[in-house]
Design a protein around this motif. Structure first.
Motif, PDB file in Angstrom:
ATOM      1  N   GLY A 137       0.781  -1.209   0.094  1.00  0.00           N
ATOM      2  CA  GLY A 137       0.132   0.162   0.182  1.00  0.00           C
ATOM      3  C   GLY A 137       0.712   1.280  -0.181  1.00  0.00           C
ATOM      4  N   PRO A 138       0.111   2.321  -0.623  1.00  0.00           N
ATOM      5  CA  PRO A 138       1.076   3.600  -0.817  1.00  0.00           C
ATOM      6  C   PRO A 138       1.271   4.487   0.574  1.00  0.00           C
ATOM      7  CG  PRO A 138      -1.019   3.957  -1.784  1.00  0.00           C
ATOM      8  CD  PRO A 138      -0.865   2.305  -1.417  1.00  0.00           C
ATOM      9  N   ALA A 139       0.478   3.881   1.358  1.00  0.00           N
ATOM     10  CA  ALA A 139       0.782   4.742   2.898  1.00  0.00           C
ATOM     11  C   ALA A 139       1.956   3.909   3.696  1.00  0.00           C
ATOM     12  CB  ALA A 139      -0.537   4.513   3.651  1.00  0.00           C
ATOM     13  N   HIS A 140       2.209   2.837   3.037  1.00  0.00           N
ATOM     14  CA  HIS A 140       3.506   1.949   3.809  1.00  0.00           C
ATOM     15  C   HIS A 140       4.511   2.023   2.909  1.00  0.00           C
ATOM     16  CE1 HIS A 140       5.136  -0.733   6.571  1.00  0.00           C
ATOM     17  NE2 HIS A 140       4.347  -1.662   6.623  1.00  0.00           N
ATOM     18  N   GLY A 141       4.939   0.617   2.403  1.00  0.00           N
ATOM     19  CA  GLY A 141       6.247   0.427   1.485  1.00  0.00           C
ATOM     20  C   GLY A 141       5.998   0.888   0.195  1.00  0.00           C
ATOM     21  N   GLY A 142       4.481   1.228  -0.329  1.00  0.00           N
ATOM     22  CA  GLY A 142       4.618   1.481  -1.791  1.00  0.00           C
ATOM     23  C   GLY A 142       4.819   2.814  -1.908  1.00  0.00           C
TER      24      GLY A 142
ATOM     25  N   ARG B 268      -0.990  13.979  -1.223  1.00  0.00           N
ATOM     26  CA  ARG B 268      -0.272  14.257  -0.145  1.00  0.00           C
ATOM     27  C   ARG B 268       1.483  14.134  -0.612  1.00  0.00           C
ATOM     28  NH1 ARG B 268      -1.542  11.078   5.402  1.00  0.00           N
ATOM     29  NH2 ARG B 268      -3.643  12.268   6.039  1.00  0.00           N
ATOM     30  N   LEU B 269       2.225  14.718   0.168  1.00  0.00           N
ATOM     31  CA  LEU B 269       3.427  14.747  -0.310  1.00  0.00           C
ATOM     32  C   LEU B 269       4.142  13.364   0.136  1.00  0.00           C
ATOM     33  CD1 LEU B 269       5.575  18.068   0.408  1.00  0.00           C
ATOM     34  CD2 LEU B 269       4.588  17.377  -1.895  1.00  0.00           C
ATOM     35  N   MET B 270       4.362  12.234  -0.970  1.00  0.00           N
ATOM     36  CA  MET B 270       4.759  11.138  -0.906  1.00  0.00           C
ATOM     37  C   MET B 270       6.283  11.345  -0.073  1.00  0.00           C
ATOM     38  SD  MET B 270       1.739   9.719  -1.084  1.00  0.00           S
ATOM     39  CE  MET B 270       2.188   8.120  -0.911  1.00  0.00           C
ATOM     40  N   GLY B 271       6.590  10.355   0.829  1.00  0.00           N
ATOM     41  CA  GLY B 271       8.122  10.389   1.371  1.00  0.00           C
ATOM     42  C   GLY B 271       7.951  11.420   2.426  1.00  0.00           C
ATOM     43  N   PHE B 272       6.843  12.019   2.920  1.00  0.00           N
ATOM     44  CA  PHE B 272       6.830  12.934   4.092  1.00  0.00           C
ATOM     45  C   PHE B 272       6.000  12.383   5.049  1.00  0.00           C
ATOM     46  CE2 PHE B 272       9.122  15.730   1.562  1.00  0.00           C
ATOM     47  CZ  PHE B 272       9.664  16.709   2.371  1.00  0.00           C
ATOM     48  N   GLY B 273       6.358  12.465   6.247  1.00  0.00           N
ATOM     49  CA  GLY B 273       5.378  12.087   7.196  1.00  0.00           C
ATOM     50  C   GLY B 273       5.595  10.609   7.829  1.00  0.00           C
ATOM     51  N   HIS B 274       5.340  10.575   9.185  1.00  0.00           N
ATOM     52  CA  HIS B 274       5.459   9.035   9.558  1.00  0.00           C
ATOM     53  C   HIS B 274       4.571   9.067  10.952  1.00  0.00           C
ATOM     54  CE1 HIS B 274       7.335   5.499  11.135  1.00  0.00           C
ATOM     55  NE2 HIS B 274       7.672   5.243   9.825  1.00  0.00           N
ATOM     56  N   ARG B 275       4.003   7.806  11.191  1.00  0.00           N
ATOM     57  CA  ARG B 275       3.273   7.609  12.257  1.00  0.00           C
ATOM     58  C   ARG B 275       4.143   7.746  13.580  1.00  0.00           C
ATOM     59  NH1 ARG B 275      -1.273   4.799  13.551  1.00  0.00           N
ATOM     60  NH2 ARG B 275      -2.345   6.058  11.913  1.00  0.00           N
TER      61      ARG B 275
ATOM     62  N   TYR C 271       7.829   8.703  13.627  1.00  0.00           N
ATOM     63  CA  TYR C 271       8.849   9.677  13.863  1.00  0.00           C
ATOM     64  C   TYR C 271       8.139  11.079  13.840  1.00  0.00           C
ATOM     65  CZ  TYR C 271      12.204   5.822  12.866  1.00  0.00           C
ATOM     66  OH  TYR C 271      13.006   4.858  12.962  1.00  0.00           O
ATOM     67  N   LYS C 272       8.514  12.071  14.774  1.00  0.00           N
ATOM     68  CA  LYS C 272       7.965  13.305  14.882  1.00  0.00           C
ATOM     69  C   LYS C 272       8.925  14.365  14.917  1.00  0.00           C
ATOM     70  CE  LYS C 272       3.753  11.774  14.507  1.00  0.00           C
ATOM     71  NZ  LYS C 272       3.091  11.606  13.228  1.00  0.00           N
ATOM     72  N   ASN C 273      10.307  13.869  14.639  1.00  0.00           N
ATOM     73  CA  ASN C 273      11.496  14.726  14.681  1.00  0.00           C
ATOM     74  C   ASN C 273      12.259  14.423  13.405  1.00  0.00           C
ATOM     75  OD1 ASN C 273      13.827  16.122  15.017  1.00  0.00           O
ATOM     76  ND2 ASN C 273      13.975  15.322  17.049  1.00  0.00           N
TER      77      ASN C 273
HETATM   78  N1  ACO Z   1       1.535  15.583   3.045  1.00  0.00           N
HETATM   79  C1  ACO Z   1       0.801  16.463   3.400  1.00  0.00           C
HETATM   80  N2  ACO Z   1      -0.034  16.445   4.721  1.00  0.00           N
HETATM   81  C2  ACO Z   1       0.344  15.197   5.327  1.00  0.00           C
HETATM   82  C3  ACO Z   1       1.140  14.303   5.063  1.00  0.00           C
HETATM   83  C4  ACO Z   1       1.788  14.531   3.769  1.00  0.00           C
HETATM   84  N3  ACO Z   1       2.633  13.518   3.452  1.00  0.00           N
HETATM   85  N4  ACO Z   1       1.321  13.301   6.017  1.00  0.00           N
HETATM   86  C5  ACO Z   1       0.336  13.724   7.086  1.00  0.00           C
HETATM   87  N5  ACO Z   1      -0.264  14.772   6.735  1.00  0.00           N
HETATM   88  C6  ACO Z   1      -1.125  15.526   7.272  1.00  0.00           C
HETATM   89  C7  ACO Z   1      -2.384  15.032   7.558  1.00  0.00           C
HETATM   90  O1  ACO Z   1      -3.302  15.540   6.456  1.00  0.00           O
HETATM   91  C8  ACO Z   1      -3.127  15.324   8.884  1.00  0.00           C
HETATM   92  O2  ACO Z   1      -3.269  16.811   8.881  1.00  0.00           O
HETATM   93  P1  ACO Z   1      -4.545  17.181   9.843  1.00  0.00           P
HETATM   94  O3  ACO Z   1      -4.318  16.875  11.273  1.00  0.00           O
HETATM   95  O4  ACO Z   1      -4.740  18.288   9.549  1.00  0.00           O
HETATM   96  O5  ACO Z   1      -5.919  16.366   9.413  1.00  0.00           O
HETATM   97  C9  ACO Z   1      -1.672  15.397   9.811  1.00  0.00           C
HETATM   98  O6  ACO Z   1      -0.784  15.585   8.778  1.00  0.00           O
HETATM   99  C10 ACO Z   1      -1.662  14.024  10.541  1.00  0.00           C
HETATM  100  O7  ACO Z   1      -1.534  12.974   9.271  1.00  0.00           O
HETATM  101  P2  ACO Z   1      -2.115  11.441   9.659  1.00  0.00           P
HETATM  102  O8  ACO Z   1      -2.735  10.995   8.349  1.00  0.00           O
HETATM  103  O9  ACO Z   1      -3.497  11.753  10.654  1.00  0.00           O
HETATM  104  O10 ACO Z   1      -0.919  10.757  10.386  1.00  0.00           O
HETATM  105  P3  ACO Z   1      -0.581   9.189  10.331  1.00  0.00           P
HETATM  106  O11 ACO Z   1       0.465   8.786  11.401  1.00  0.00           O
HETATM  107  O12 ACO Z   1      -1.919   8.496  10.312  1.00  0.00           O
HETATM  108  O13 ACO Z   1      -0.256   8.953   9.104  1.00  0.00           O
HETATM  109  C11 ACO Z   1       1.462   8.560   7.179  1.00  0.00           C
HETATM  110  C12 ACO Z   1       1.261   8.746   8.641  1.00  0.00           C
HETATM  111  C13 ACO Z   1       0.689   7.478   6.519  1.00  0.00           C
HETATM  112  C14 ACO Z   1       2.977   8.046   6.802  1.00  0.00           C
HETATM  113  C15 ACO Z   1       1.150   9.715   6.511  1.00  0.00           C
HETATM  114  O14 ACO Z   1       2.124  10.945   6.995  1.00  0.00           O
HETATM  115  C16 ACO Z   1       1.195   9.753   4.908  1.00  0.00           C
HETATM  116  O15 ACO Z   1       0.325   9.334   4.396  1.00  0.00           O
HETATM  117  N6  ACO Z   1       2.396   9.983   4.370  1.00  0.00           N
HETATM  118  C17 ACO Z   1       2.786   9.943   2.859  1.00  0.00           C
HETATM  119  C18 ACO Z   1       3.126   8.472   2.369  1.00  0.00           C
HETATM  120  C19 ACO Z   1       4.233   7.896   2.894  1.00  0.00           C
HETATM  121  O16 ACO Z   1       5.401   8.612   2.805  1.00  0.00           O
HETATM  122  N7  ACO Z   1       4.288   6.835   3.547  1.00  0.00           N
HETATM  123  C20 ACO Z   1       5.633   5.956   4.083  1.00  0.00           C
HETATM  124  C21 ACO Z   1       5.484   5.964   5.542  1.00  0.00           C
HETATM  125  S1  ACO Z   1       7.089   5.183   5.899  1.00  0.00           S
HETATM  126  C22 ACO Z   1       7.052   3.625   5.477  1.00  0.00           C
HETATM  127  O17 ACO Z   1       6.301   3.081   5.472  1.00  0.00           O
HETATM  128  C23 ACO Z   1       8.215   3.217   5.217  1.00  0.00           C
END
Ligand code: ACO
Length: 429
Positions: free
Chosen positions: A262-267, A300-307, A309-311
């Motif tokens: 899935g794209p939210a994980h390894g995809g 969403r910006l792919m490659g950004f954000g993590h459940r 890591y918040k630093n």
């Molecule tokens: N781009 C823009 N906004 C984002 C992004 C992003 N990549 N990631 C999170 N946000 C925003 C959300 O819209 C949300 O905003 P809100 O509070 O105003 O509603 C807030 O940040 C929190 O996001 P959540 O989806 O609640 O955070 P969650 O911990 O559930 O999701 C995830 C983490 C799935 C990794 C998410 O950041 C994301 O979809 N990132 C892009 C996909 C990605 O790179 N995945 C790889 C993860 S690492 C791995 O698997 C190796």
């Protein structure tokens, strides 16, 4: 027995909940007896506040941006160790002695070939199948080929299945790739190290000799190491949940691969590179940043954000250095995708939206750039993640099976559906 307890009051009734102390990380409220005592469930979709197991394998401190395998920081392992040594560490808990390492390496390399009949199995897939689709099917099918290692109650069979999976996943991933481009399968070469062997199986052809560049093999090995485990993420939890029913390890790892896709994980590594290509040039970045911030736009910006890591993601830091090295080595440091990636990272790290939501580049942000420079198509990015993560899935699965407390994973629910009602005959509706 827990030293501390928490008190929960529901109406006039008070309940005591033990507080468990980890060696590191936040304390954990033990709610195992809560339903029996108070007739209530807890509610936590996405497991944002719930520990599903105890584990000794991997530790993450999301605020500090730390990742340890068996206590060893990922930066040290990426710089000084190698993937097979990390596999040993994850599986058995300690770094190997020289003798143990040689024995482990021999065991892995002796299992790299797949059953010859599996070649026919590949041929049943369409040529344009995504390699992840092929891998889910072929890894699941391993349970039909290796019957002598599917009895999970036998520790020796569990061990053999573990070695087989770690040894054969690169072969299967490379075969999925070769099949998709219509080239013959390349057999593993046991004199090559794990990463070089994988590169050889992907890029050599019978008509021409292929020399594996040691620097590229080292970069490949580092990608494997950085992805080897990540505690209870979605795919690992999937493997544990599948395994909790007593399913065989090949079926469990196939389930993990499906979840990883899935794209939210390894995809995300594939999705990230496709996004960088779509952005194309640095001047278009603001348009995409604006889309990522727009609540009405699902982008969403792919490659950004993590459940967790918040630093920052410590793997992304190592991966960034590796990307610079590899692109320099290959003479493509002015690669437009890398330029877009660097500028996007710079802008996003200064932007209030990303700063306030603590959205930093994750491991997938840079891995795709390295893999592309090495010659892999985007469709191979997630299969490479899957083969790297196999050892983590197995270590976690083995830990669970050996745990006397192991029981089938069976979450409860907050039912919000209809009340009981009587069936109405079709003619009366
Ligand atoms: N781009 C823009 N906004 C984002 C992004 C992003 N990549 N990631 C999170 N946000 C925003 C959300 O819209 C949300 O905003 P809100 O509070 O105003 O509603 C807030 O940040 C929190 O996001 P959540 O989806 O609640 O955070 P969650 O911990 O559930 O999701 C995830 C983490 C799935 C990794 C998410 O950041 C994301 O979809 N990132 C892009 C996909 C990605 O790179 N995945 C790889 C993860 S690492 C791995 O698997 C190796």
């Amino acid at each position: 027995m827990a030293d501390k307890t928490a008190k929960l009051r529901i109406d006039e009734q008070e309940y005591e909940l033990p507080i468990l102390s980890p060696t590191h990380g936040p304390e954990v409220l033990d709610i195992r007896k809560l339903y029996g005592q108070a007739d209530v469930f807890t509610y936590d979709p996405g497991f944002t506040s719930t520990a599903s197991c105890d584990s000794t394998i991997t530790y993450i401190d999301g605020d500090k941006g730390e990742l340890w395998y068996r206590g060893y920081p990922i930066e040290q392992l990426a710089a000084k160790s190698n993937y097979l040594e990390v596999c040993f560490l994850l599986l058995y808990g300690e770094l190997p002695t020289a003798e143990q390492m040689t024995d482990f390496q021999n065991r892995i390399t002796r299992h790299t070939m797949v059953h010859e009949q599996m070649h026919n199995f590949f041929r049943g897939f369409r040529r344009d199948a995504h390699p992840m689709a092929t891998m889910v099917g072929v890894v699941g099918a391993m349970s039909a080929f290796y019957h002598d290692s599917t009895d999970i109650s036998d520790p020796w069979q569990r061990e053999v299945a573990s070695i087989r999976l770690i040894a054969k996943l690169p072969t299967i991933a490379a075969m999925a790739y070769k099949y998709s481009i219509g080239q013959p399968f390349v057999y593993p070469q046991n004199e090559l190290d794990y990463a070089s062997n994988f590169l050889n199986m992907c890029f050599s052809v019978p008509a021409e000799k292929y020399n594996v560049d040691p620097a590229l093999a080292r970069a490949m090995d580092r990608i494997f190491t950085l992805h080897a485990d990540h505690e209870q993420n979605a795919s690992t939890s999937t493997v544990r949940l599948a395994g909790s029913s007593g399913a065989n390890p090949f079926a469990c790892i196939a389930a993990g691969i499906a979840c990883l896709w899935g794209p939210a994980h390894g995809g995300a590594n594939q999705a990230c590179l496709e996004m960088l290509r779509q952005i194309g040039t640095v001047d278009r970045i603001p348009e995409y940043i604006a889309r990522a911030k727009d609540k009405d736009d699902p982008f969403r910006l792919m490659g950004f954000g993590h459940r967790v890591y918040k630093n920052f993601d410590p793997r992304a830091k190592v991966m960034k250095e590796s990307a610079d090295e590899v692109l320099d080595l290959l003479g493509v440091a002015d690669n437009p995708t890398l330029q877009v990636a660097k500028e996007l990272e710079r802008i996003a790290l200064e932007d209030e939206y990303f700063v306030s939501k603590k959205l930093y580049p994750n491991v997938d942000f840079y891995s795709g750039i390295i893999l592309e420079a090495m010659g892999f198509p985007t469709s191979m990015f997630t299969p490479i993640f899957a083969l790297s993560r196999t050892v983590g899935w197995i270590a976690q699965w083995k830990e669970m099976i050996a745990d006397p407390q192991n029981k089938i994973g069976r979450p409860r629910q907050l039912y919000v559906g209809s009340g009981k009602r009587d069936y109405i005959d079709l003619s009366a509706r």
